[in-house]
Design an enzyme around this catalytic site. Structure first.
Site, PDB file in Angstrom:
ATOM      1  N   ASP A 129      47.132  42.579  40.456  1.00 34.49           N
ATOM      2  CA  ASP A 129      47.514  43.499  41.525  1.00 34.49           C
ATOM      3  C   ASP A 129      46.535  43.353  42.681  1.00 34.49           C
ATOM      4  O   ASP A 129      45.318  43.385  42.480  1.00 34.49           O
ATOM      5  CB  ASP A 129      47.513  44.935  40.990  1.00 34.49           C
ATOM      6  CG  ASP A 129      48.239  45.884  41.935  1.00 34.49           C
ATOM      7  OD1 ASP A 129      49.062  45.415  42.741  1.00 34.49           O
ATOM      8  OD2 ASP A 129      47.976  47.098  41.860  1.00 34.49           O
ATOM      9  N   TYR A 131      45.627  44.265  47.028  1.00 36.64           N
ATOM     10  CA  TYR A 131      45.274  45.441  47.835  1.00 36.64           C
ATOM     11  C   TYR A 131      45.495  45.010  49.286  1.00 36.64           C
ATOM     12  O   TYR A 131      44.623  45.112  50.129  1.00 36.64           O
ATOM     13  CB  TYR A 131      43.797  45.743  47.538  1.00 36.64           C
ATOM     14  CG  TYR A 131      43.243  47.084  47.898  1.00 36.64           C
ATOM     15  CD1 TYR A 131      43.873  48.270  47.524  1.00 36.64           C
ATOM     16  CD2 TYR A 131      42.017  47.167  48.574  1.00 36.64           C
ATOM     17  CE1 TYR A 131      43.299  49.502  47.829  1.00 36.64           C
ATOM     18  CE2 TYR A 131      41.454  48.389  48.878  1.00 36.64           C
ATOM     19  CZ  TYR A 131      42.100  49.559  48.499  1.00 36.64           C
ATOM     20  OH  TYR A 131      41.515  50.775  48.786  1.00 36.64           O
ATOM     21  N   HIS A 136      46.775  51.027  53.900  1.00 38.31           N
ATOM     22  CA  HIS A 136      46.495  51.696  52.625  1.00 38.31           C
ATOM     23  C   HIS A 136      44.994  51.675  52.341  1.00 38.31           C
ATOM     24  O   HIS A 136      44.400  52.708  52.025  1.00 38.31           O
ATOM     25  CB  HIS A 136      47.273  50.998  51.509  1.00 38.31           C
ATOM     26  CG  HIS A 136      46.895  51.464  50.120  1.00 38.31           C
ATOM     27  ND1 HIS A 136      47.224  52.712  49.638  1.00 38.31           N
ATOM     28  CD2 HIS A 136      46.216  50.843  49.120  1.00 38.31           C
ATOM     29  CE1 HIS A 136      46.758  52.836  48.394  1.00 38.31           C
ATOM     30  NE2 HIS A 136      46.143  51.725  48.066  1.00 38.31           N
ATOM     31  N   GLU A 201      52.615  54.046  43.285  1.00 31.91           N
ATOM     32  CA  GLU A 201      52.241  53.101  44.345  1.00 31.91           C
ATOM     33  C   GLU A 201      53.433  52.190  44.612  1.00 31.91           C
ATOM     34  O   GLU A 201      53.919  51.505  43.711  1.00 31.91           O
ATOM     35  CB  GLU A 201      51.018  52.272  43.958  1.00 31.91           C
ATOM     36  CG  GLU A 201      49.732  53.089  43.914  1.00 31.91           C
ATOM     37  CD  GLU A 201      48.470  52.233  43.829  1.00 31.91           C
ATOM     38  OE1 GLU A 201      48.554  51.072  43.388  1.00 31.91           O
ATOM     39  OE2 GLU A 201      47.397  52.748  44.199  1.00 31.91           O
ATOM     40  N   GLU A 203      55.065  48.984  45.748  1.00 32.46           N
ATOM     41  CA  GLU A 203      54.592  47.604  45.873  1.00 32.46           C
ATOM     42  C   GLU A 203      55.755  46.624  45.707  1.00 32.46           C
ATOM     43  O   GLU A 203      56.806  46.983  45.179  1.00 32.46           O
ATOM     44  CB  GLU A 203      53.541  47.297  44.786  1.00 32.46           C
ATOM     45  CG  GLU A 203      52.407  48.319  44.755  1.00 32.46           C
ATOM     46  CD  GLU A 203      51.183  47.859  43.992  1.00 32.46           C
ATOM     47  OE1 GLU A 203      51.080  46.646  43.693  1.00 32.46           O
ATOM     48  OE2 GLU A 203      50.335  48.728  43.702  1.00 32.46           O
ATOM     49  N   ASP A 235      53.230  50.857  40.644  1.00 30.88           N
ATOM     50  CA  ASP A 235      51.942  50.809  39.946  1.00 30.88           C
ATOM     51  C   ASP A 235      51.454  52.250  39.767  1.00 30.88           C
ATOM     52  O   ASP A 235      50.627  52.749  40.525  1.00 30.88           O
ATOM     53  CB  ASP A 235      50.967  49.971  40.788  1.00 30.88           C
ATOM     54  CG  ASP A 235      49.585  49.911  40.182  1.00 30.88           C
ATOM     55  OD1 ASP A 235      49.463  50.095  38.961  1.00 30.88           O
ATOM     56  OD2 ASP A 235      48.626  49.683  40.941  1.00 30.88           O
ATOM     57  N   ARG A 239      44.813  59.202  39.586  1.00 33.86           N
ATOM     58  CA  ARG A 239      43.735  59.156  40.581  1.00 33.86           C
ATOM     59  C   ARG A 239      42.446  59.783  40.095  1.00 33.86           C
ATOM     60  O   ARG A 239      41.352  59.388  40.518  1.00 33.86           O
ATOM     61  CB  ARG A 239      44.191  59.860  41.864  1.00 33.86           C
ATOM     62  CG  ARG A 239      45.418  59.267  42.504  1.00 33.86           C
ATOM     63  CD  ARG A 239      45.253  57.800  42.804  1.00 33.86           C
ATOM     64  NE  ARG A 239      46.394  57.275  43.560  1.00 33.86           N
ATOM     65  CZ  ARG A 239      46.560  55.985  43.837  1.00 33.86           C
ATOM     66  NH1 ARG A 239      45.677  55.087  43.379  1.00 33.86           N
ATOM     67  NH2 ARG A 239      47.598  55.587  44.526  1.00 33.86           N
ATOM     68  N   GLN A 242      40.870  57.244  37.986  1.00 35.47           N
ATOM     69  CA  GLN A 242      40.454  56.128  38.837  1.00 35.47           C
ATOM     70  C   GLN A 242      39.159  56.418  39.598  1.00 35.47           C
ATOM     71  O   GLN A 242      38.269  55.570  39.676  1.00 35.47           O
ATOM     72  CB  GLN A 242      41.581  55.824  39.837  1.00 35.47           C
ATOM     73  CG  GLN A 242      41.316  54.602  40.711  1.00 35.47           C
ATOM     74  CD  GLN A 242      42.471  54.341  41.690  1.00 35.47           C
ATOM     75  OE1 GLN A 242      43.494  55.020  41.671  1.00 35.47           O
ATOM     76  NE2 GLN A 242      42.302  53.340  42.533  1.00 35.47           N
ATOM     77  N   TYR A 246      36.261  53.624  38.763  1.00 37.85           N
ATOM     78  CA  TYR A 246      36.546  52.388  39.515  1.00 37.85           C
ATOM     79  C   TYR A 246      35.321  51.607  39.952  1.00 37.85           C
ATOM     80  O   TYR A 246      35.437  50.424  40.274  1.00 37.85           O
ATOM     81  CB  TYR A 246      37.449  52.680  40.717  1.00 37.85           C
ATOM     82  CG  TYR A 246      36.752  53.128  41.987  1.00 37.85           C
ATOM     83  CD1 TYR A 246      36.308  54.440  42.118  1.00 37.85           C
ATOM     84  CD2 TYR A 246      36.549  52.246  43.040  1.00 37.85           C
ATOM     85  CE1 TYR A 246      35.683  54.847  43.283  1.00 37.85           C
ATOM     86  CE2 TYR A 246      35.922  52.651  44.208  1.00 37.85           C
ATOM     87  CZ  TYR A 246      35.477  53.950  44.323  1.00 37.85           C
ATOM     88  OH  TYR A 246      34.858  54.353  45.462  1.00 37.85           O
ATOM     89  N   LYS A 255      45.305  52.656  35.616  1.00 32.74           N
ATOM     90  CA  LYS A 255      46.490  51.889  36.000  1.00 32.74           C
ATOM     91  C   LYS A 255      47.220  51.300  34.793  1.00 32.74           C
ATOM     92  O   LYS A 255      48.415  51.047  34.864  1.00 32.74           O
ATOM     93  CB  LYS A 255      46.064  50.713  36.882  1.00 32.74           C
ATOM     94  CG  LYS A 255      45.240  51.081  38.091  1.00 32.74           C
ATOM     95  CD  LYS A 255      46.138  51.448  39.243  1.00 32.74           C
ATOM     96  CE  LYS A 255      45.354  51.482  40.549  1.00 32.74           C
ATOM     97  NZ  LYS A 255      46.251  51.716  41.680  1.00 32.74           N
ATOM     98  N   THR A 259      53.371  50.230  34.301  1.00 33.32           N
ATOM     99  CA  THR A 259      53.762  49.716  35.619  1.00 33.32           C
ATOM    100  C   THR A 259      55.243  49.383  35.533  1.00 33.32           C
ATOM    101  O   THR A 259      55.661  48.671  34.615  1.00 33.32           O
ATOM    102  CB  THR A 259      52.951  48.454  35.977  1.00 33.32           C
ATOM    103  OG1 THR A 259      51.558  48.742  35.878  1.00 33.32           O
ATOM    104  CG2 THR A 259      53.279  47.962  37.377  1.00 33.32           C
ATOM    105  N   GLU A 374      47.444  58.908  49.760  1.00 32.38           N
ATOM    106  CA  GLU A 374      47.249  58.786  51.211  1.00 32.38           C
ATOM    107  C   GLU A 374      47.699  60.035  51.964  1.00 32.38           C
ATOM    108  O   GLU A 374      47.446  60.162  53.154  1.00 32.38           O
ATOM    109  CB  GLU A 374      48.022  57.585  51.747  1.00 32.38           C
ATOM    110  CG  GLU A 374      47.441  56.270  51.316  1.00 32.38           C
ATOM    111  CD  GLU A 374      48.256  55.110  51.863  1.00 32.38           C
ATOM    112  OE1 GLU A 374      48.488  55.073  53.082  1.00 32.38           O
ATOM    113  OE2 GLU A 374      48.680  54.262  51.063  1.00 32.38           O
TER     114      GLU A 374
END
Ligand code: MN
Length: 426
Positions: A129, A131, A136, A201, A203, A235, A239, A242, A246, A255, A259, A374
């Protein structure tokens, strides 16, 4: 003018699957998994085509690949084989080109989509994956690091992490809310428990066709020849897990619990007319390093993307899903070709059926955020038609992604749906 199909539903306005699309998928009808192509509201069964001789004259490795129960063998054959097969299927399904006898035989190969169960289209060996959306990365960076939203490598390196292939699921699979380790900012110690900040997410997935040998990078001008096609990807992301886990090595259990992929892979050949130049970089931005320099051919894709949310209460009261955001694949900072070339640039071998995902696709403005994270800076949470509000997903919420390519003079191509409903933690 675009060709018409003798499959009437393929010519109807608003269909995702006109003759110009012909996405590949794996479906179950009866007891076996077979490869098929979506046409209107039907599936054209390629295994039956192969056994009935409708693919006669194509190379035997192409015909054999159509009898498999997974797309990897076809993916491995490369773009010349794909275009030969696509030309044959187009001809068989075309009102103008197929003879009356061919139409009669081909009609027997149709399975209604609503009688089939869609399966995972490929056996995915590895899933990466990225970015690739600057919008974003900047918005998310501001939340995690207000003073330093974008790390210094972002405009040089297509950032990615190795995802989990085992938990890729096809559209419609229910998503169990994960548990994990979290540490709210005000706590001094972490706890293990149910995630309260579940997100989606938006994608696009890029399926690798023919791979590269270990140690042999893929130059930019060859990159798209290695792409079999695109699908939608959700995805799902926890949060709260994460934000604690992370650093320093990137996302992990936030994650890897699930998916979701849309089941139809839209071939790159179908999207070729929707190529557009990659979004211009700001004048002060660095140029890509030479190995990632875009060629003269446009390498981005004009593909509209939509996110819909429907709560359990909305379903129960018959309310339509709420459009949460709209985006476009062309807004990425890095093109699919750049992601692929970067991935193989150290000699890493990509294999048929490997999946690269773009990362959350967001645009510059409000209403184009590809995930709920976001939207956290907004003063008010999202209000649903039932009066409920959302900062993050609740149990029973259903998230659906759609994508379509549309241009004057060309038929509209759609991706079908990528959908999943959140179940309470087990
Ligand atoms: Mn992602």
């Amino acid at each position: 003018m675009a060709l018409k199909s003798w499959v009437e539903s393929a010519n109807q306005t608003g269909t995702d699957f006109p003759l110009a699309n012909l996405p590949y998928g794996v479906f179950r009808h009866g007891h076996s998994d077979r490869i098929g192509v979506a046409i209107g509201d039907q599936i054209f069964d390629l295994r039956m085509c192969a056994s009935d001789g409708l693919l006669a004259g194509l190379a035997s490795n192409i015909v054999d690949a159509c009898t498999a129960s997974i797309l990897n063998p076809l993916m491995s054959l490369g773009p010349d084989a794909w275009s030969a097969l696509r030309a044959r299927i187009t001809s068989l399904l075309s009102a103008e080109r197929a003879s009356t006898e061919e139409q009669r035989r081909a009609r027997a190969m149709l399975v209604p989509q609503d009688e089939a169960e869609m399966r995972m289209p490929a056996q995915v060996g590895d899933y990466t994956d990225f970015y690739a959306s600057l919008h974003h990365a900047t918005r998310v960076g501001k939340l995690f690091r207000p003073d330093n939203p974008l790390l210094p490598n972002y405009k040089y390196v297509p950032i990615g992490y190795h995802g989990r292939a085992s938990s890729l699921v096809t559209s419609g699979t229910e998503i169990r809310r994960p548990r994990g380790q979290t540490k709210p900012a005000q706590s001094s110690e972490p706890t293990f428990g149910i995630s309260r900040s579940l997100d989606y997410e938006l994608e696009i997935g890029i399926f690798i066709g023919a791979g590269n040998a270990l140690g042999q990078p893929i130059p930019m001008e060859q990159a798209e020849r290695h792409i079999f096609g695109f699908c939608l990807v959700n995805d799902w992301s926890a949060r709260d897990i994460q934000s604690w886990e992370y650093q320093p090595l990137g996302p992990f259990l936030a994650k890897s619990f699930a998916t979701t992929l849309s089941p139809w892979i839209v071939p790159l050949a179908a999207l070729d007319p929707y190529h557009v130049p990659v979004a211009a970089r700001a004048p002060e931005d660095p140029k890509p390093l030479p190995y990632l320099a875009p060629g003269s051919a446009p390498a981005a894709f004009d593909l509209d993307l939509e996110v819909f949310l429907e709560s359990a209460q909305m379903r129960a009261s018959g309310k339509s899903p709420l459009l949460m955001s709209r985006g476009n694949l062309r807004d990425l900072y890095w093109s699919p070709a750049q992601l692929l070339t970067h991935h193989a640039s150290n000699g890493c071998n990509l294999r048929p059926g490997d999946l690269l995902a773009t990362g959350t696709i967001s645009g510059p403005g409000e209403g184009s955020e590809g995930c709920l994270l976001e939207m956290q800076h907004r003063a008010n949470p999202v209000r649903l038609p039932t009066g409920e509000t959302r900062r993050f997903l609740e149990d029973g919420d259903r998230v659906t992604f759609r994508a379509f390519a549309e241009r004057e003079g060309l038929p509209r191509l759609g991706f079908g749906e990528c959908t999943g409903t959140v179940l309470p933690a087990g």
